[in-house]
Design a protein around this motif. Structure first.
Motif, short mmCIF file in Angstrom:
data_model
loop_
_atom_site.label_atom_id
_atom_site.label_comp_id
_atom_site.label_asym_id
_atom_site.label_seq_id
_atom_site.Cartn_x
_atom_site.Cartn_y
_atom_site.Cartn_z
N GLY A 75 16.61 13.45 -1.11
CA GLY A 75 16.89 13.39 0.32
C GLY A 75 15.62 13.45 1.16
N LEU A 76 14.71 14.35 0.80
CA LEU A 76 13.45 14.48 1.53
C LEU A 76 12.57 13.25 1.32
N MET A 77 12.54 12.73 0.10
CA MET A 77 11.75 11.52 -0.16
C MET A 77 12.23 10.35 0.69
N ASP A 78 13.54 10.19 0.76
CA ASP A 78 14.09 9.10 1.56
C ASP A 78 13.80 9.30 3.05
N ARG A 103 14.76 25.37 7.53
CA ARG A 103 15.86 24.78 6.76
C ARG A 103 16.03 23.32 7.14
N THR A 104 16.41 22.52 6.16
CA THR A 104 16.65 21.11 6.40
C THR A 104 18.11 20.79 6.11
N LYS A 105 18.53 19.60 6.46
CA LYS A 105 19.90 19.17 6.16
C LYS A 105 20.05 18.70 4.72
N PHE A 106 18.97 18.77 3.94
CA PHE A 106 18.98 18.25 2.57
C PHE A 106 19.19 19.33 1.52
N MET A 134 0.84 -1.19 0.00
CA MET A 134 0.00 0.00 0.00
C MET A 134 0.89 1.25 0.00
N ALA A 135 0.52 2.24 -0.79
CA ALA A 135 1.31 3.45 -0.91
C ALA A 135 1.27 4.25 0.39
N SER A 136 2.36 4.88 0.68
CA SER A 136 2.45 5.73 1.86
C SER A 136 1.46 6.89 1.74
N GLU A 137 0.97 7.34 2.88
CA GLU A 137 0.08 8.50 2.87
C GLU A 137 0.86 9.80 2.83
N THR A 138 2.16 9.74 3.01
CA THR A 138 2.95 10.96 3.00
C THR A 138 3.23 11.39 1.56
N TRP A 139 3.06 12.68 1.31
CA TRP A 139 3.29 13.28 0.00
C TRP A 139 4.42 14.28 0.10
N LEU A 140 5.12 14.49 -0.99
CA LEU A 140 6.10 15.56 -1.08
C LEU A 140 5.71 16.44 -2.26
N ILE A 141 5.54 17.73 -1.98
CA ILE A 141 5.25 18.69 -3.03
C ILE A 141 6.47 19.59 -3.15
N ALA A 142 7.12 19.54 -4.31
CA ALA A 142 8.34 20.31 -4.56
C ALA A 142 8.05 21.41 -5.57
N PRO A 189 7.02 7.57 -1.53
CA PRO A 189 7.23 6.84 -2.78
C PRO A 189 7.15 7.78 -3.98
N THR A 190 7.75 7.40 -5.06
CA THR A 190 7.78 8.25 -6.26
C THR A 190 6.38 8.68 -6.69
#
Length: 192
Positions: free
Chosen positions: A80-83, A43-46, A1-9, A88-89
């Motif tokens: 880096g943030l995705m990991d 700020r992040t470390k990425f 099942m796909a993760s519920e977390t999203w990344l919007i770049a 997931p992609t």
């Protein structure tokens, strides 16, 4: 099942020189989304500024991010943030300028070629060639005459475009929200 977390770049370049240019429309859209939520980046470390929030009441966890580096180096901070957040992609949404669409047009798609866009090329490269991420394509139109595309996207919007820019940014932010809450087919039906 796909993760519920999203990344919007939101793609763009750092610094005041590029702030209101066509190439930075991705940054502008994320600024609009953060304003709607009354959220602020940290700020992040990425090599990116990011904030994590819920999109809507009880909605999924979303990481909103903009790279602190240049457009052609977007892939490393995105990866880096995705990991770090186990995104997931298929839960990555990239907001970017699109020369092949007239100013004000919004198109949503998953995958496909990068069309010469260096930010997308960098992301795809850092994803090991995986293109299965979502794109919010913000039409900025083609350069006039023989103007170089790279010069064109690094210019500020024209006076006529600036009159419509606020509405355009709002529509793009709405499209991002729809992608997360309703999925690609429903968002395409509403936006296209």
């Amino acid at each position: 099942m796909a993760s519920e977390t999203w990344l919007i770049a939101g793609l763009g370049n750092p610094g005041s020189r590029y702030r209101h240019t066509r190439h930075n429309i991705g940054h502008m859209v994320l600024d609009e989304l953060l304003e709607r939520m009354d959220a602020k980046y940290t700020r992040t470390k990425f090599g990116a500024k990011a904030v994590t929030a819920r999109l809507g009441a009880g909605g999924p966890k979303v990481v909103f991010a903009v790279s602190e580096g240049y457009m052609n180096l977007s892939g490393k901070p995105v990866r880096g943030l995705m990991d770090y957040f186990s995104v997931p992609t298929q839960n990555l949404i990239v907001v970017h300028d699109e020369l092949d669409l007239d100013f004000g047009r919004v198109k949503l798609k998953r995958g496909g070629s990068e069309g010469g866009h260096n930010g997308l090329k960098s992301i795809t490269s850092h994803l090991g060639g995986d293109r299965d991420y979502l794109r919010v394509r913000a039409g900025v139109g083609r350069p006039p005459g023989r103007m170089d595309s790279a010069d064109y996207v690094l210019q500020k919007f024209s006076a006529a475009e600036q009159k419509e820019l606020g509405i355009f940014i709002s529509r793009l932010a709405d499209a991002v929200e729809l992608l997360v809450s309703e999925g690609l087919p429903a968002a395409q039906n509403a936006v296209h």
